[in-house]
Design an enzyme around this catalytic site. Structure first.
Site, PDB file in Angstrom:
ATOM      1  N   ARG A   1       9.041  -1.508   2.477  1.00  0.00           N
ATOM      2  CA  ARG A   1       9.605  -2.614   1.709  1.00  0.00           C
ATOM      3  C   ARG A   1      10.796  -2.121   0.900  1.00  0.00           C
ATOM      4  O   ARG A   1      10.974  -0.920   0.723  1.00  0.00           O
ATOM      5  CB  ARG A   1       8.542  -3.210   0.783  1.00  0.00           C
ATOM      6  CG  ARG A   1       7.273  -3.647   1.510  1.00  0.00           C
ATOM      7  CD  ARG A   1       6.267  -4.273   0.562  1.00  0.00           C
ATOM      8  NE  ARG A   1       5.041  -4.653   1.248  1.00  0.00           N
ATOM      9  CZ  ARG A   1       4.085  -5.406   0.714  1.00  0.00           C
ATOM     10  NH1 ARG A   1       4.231  -5.871  -0.528  1.00  0.00           N
ATOM     11  NH2 ARG A   1       3.007  -5.712   1.405  1.00  0.00           N
TER      12      ARG A   1
ATOM     13  N   ALA B   1       0.841  -1.205   0.000  1.00  0.00           N
ATOM     14  CA  ALA B   1       0.000   0.000   0.000  1.00  0.00           C
ATOM     15  C   ALA B   1       0.873   1.251   0.000  1.00  0.00           C
ATOM     16  O   ALA B   1       1.947   1.287   0.604  1.00  0.00           O
ATOM     17  CB  ALA B   1      -0.907  -0.003   1.217  1.00  0.00           C
TER      18      ALA B   1
ATOM     19  N   LEU C   1       2.743  -1.007   4.291  1.00  0.00           N
ATOM     20  CA  LEU C   1       3.049   0.144   3.441  1.00  0.00           C
ATOM     21  C   LEU C   1       4.269  -0.135   2.560  1.00  0.00           C
ATOM     22  O   LEU C   1       5.282  -0.674   3.026  1.00  0.00           O
ATOM     23  CB  LEU C   1       3.300   1.395   4.283  1.00  0.00           C
ATOM     24  CG  LEU C   1       2.083   1.952   5.034  1.00  0.00           C
ATOM     25  CD1 LEU C   1       2.491   3.166   5.854  1.00  0.00           C
ATOM     26  CD2 LEU C   1       0.948   2.331   4.068  1.00  0.00           C
ATOM     27  N   CYS C   2       4.168   0.285   1.322  1.00  0.00           N
ATOM     28  CA  CYS C   2       5.226   0.070   0.331  1.00  0.00           C
ATOM     29  C   CYS C   2       6.561   0.653   0.773  1.00  0.00           C
ATOM     30  O   CYS C   2       7.615   0.067   0.516  1.00  0.00           O
ATOM     31  CB  CYS C   2       4.790   0.695  -1.000  1.00  0.00           C
ATOM     32  SG  CYS C   2       6.079   0.786  -2.258  1.00  0.00           S
ATOM     33  N   PHE C   3       6.527   1.802   1.454  1.00  0.00           N
ATOM     34  CA  PHE C   3       7.782   2.454   1.805  1.00  0.00           C
ATOM     35  C   PHE C   3       8.509   1.741   2.944  1.00  0.00           C
ATOM     36  O   PHE C   3       9.625   2.110   3.293  1.00  0.00           O
ATOM     37  CB  PHE C   3       7.558   3.936   2.097  1.00  0.00           C
ATOM     38  CG  PHE C   3       7.579   4.777   0.849  1.00  0.00           C
ATOM     39  CD1 PHE C   3       8.669   5.556   0.531  1.00  0.00           C
ATOM     40  CD2 PHE C   3       6.517   4.751  -0.046  1.00  0.00           C
ATOM     41  CE1 PHE C   3       8.719   6.305  -0.629  1.00  0.00           C
ATOM     42  CE2 PHE C   3       6.541   5.493  -1.215  1.00  0.00           C
ATOM     43  CZ  PHE C   3       7.647   6.278  -1.514  1.00  0.00           C
TER      44      PHE C   3
END
Length: 260
Positions: free
Chosen positions: A148, A84, A144-146
């Site tokens: 990863r 996300a 959340l993508c940030f």
């Protein structure tokens, strides 16, 4: 334009005002359809009218997804995969390329083709951004993508400031990404680019708008496709409105548990 003809330019769409997430995602899909049916290449810059979560295509919308400072924010599901993204203080781009363009044959190269010009432009403004260079995975990926890590992420002082994701349809690709400018109160653990610089005040809104132009020109040069400013066609606008109404604004799309 016939399928045998390569695009001879890339259309630049610079959205004049922030828009809801449902509209932003509907437009990106409409542009992907144009790449499929008419071999149109488009580069689009846009913003969000409020802090919004975009879920990855395969991501669940329950359990951990509901826990955190972002709980209660509006949500929309993207076409692309990954974690996300909290869209708040950022610049967002999408790039659509038809199947007959050489970069559509190698999706990993498309990431580099878009990210390297961004590195070059930021370097010209004294910001030494670089590719992460390595990927890392965990048994339970952060929501959340940030949180990863992918080797093609852009990082500044070790912090991820840009990530991108793709979706392929009949050989055409849409790639969209988020350049994090400032920390959001809904995800305080992720500093934005301007939180990390020594003199953030010199990066005014006017300069950030100019950077969008610089980014566009650099991407155009890298892809060897001249830019032509334009707008959505009537057909694309109608298709986007239909997609927003029937898909992206529907809870059945955002919250479904099994993606196909």
């Amino acid at each position: 334009m016939t399928a045998s003809h390569l695009p001879d330019h890339c259309r630049l769409l610079n959205e004049p005002a922030p828009q809801p997430g449902s509209w932003n995602m509907a437009v990106d899909e409409s542009l992907l359809e144009s790449a499929v049916s008419d071999q149109v290449c488009s580069l689009r810059w846009y913003r969000w009218d409020q802090a919004t979560i975009s879920l990855g295509y395969f991501q669940q919308n329950d359990g951990d997804a509901q826990q955190g400072p972002w709980e209660g924010l509006p949500r929309v599901r993207r076409l692309s995969g990954g974690g996300a993204i909290l869209h708040h203080h950022e610049l967002t781009y999408s790039f659509t390329v038809p199947a007959n363009h050489p970069l559509a044959k190698s999706p990993p190269e498309l990431y580099v083709a878009i990210h390297q010009p961004l590195i070059d432009v930021l370097a010209a403004h004294g910001l030494n951004v670089e590719f992460r260079g390595v990927s890392f995975r965990s048994a339970s990926e952060p929501f959340l993508c940030f949180g990863r890590g992918d080797e093609r992420d852009l990082v500044y002082q070790g912090q991820k400031i840009l990530g991108s994701a793709q979706r392929r349809r009949r050989g055409a690709i849409v790639q969209h990404g988020s350049l994090l400018l400032l920390t959001s109160e809904y995800a305080p653990e992720f500093p934005g680019l301007l939180n990390l610089v020594e003199q953030p005040g010199r990066y005014s809104e006017k300069l950030l708008n100019a950077l969008t132009i610089d980014f566009s020109q650099a991407i155009s040069t890298a892809l060897k496709l001249p830019l032509q400013s334009g707008n959505l066609t009537d057909e694309e606008s109608l298709r986007a409105r239909t997609l927003e109404k029937e898909k992206y604004s529907q809870d059945s799309w955002t919250s479904r548990k099994k993606q196909v």
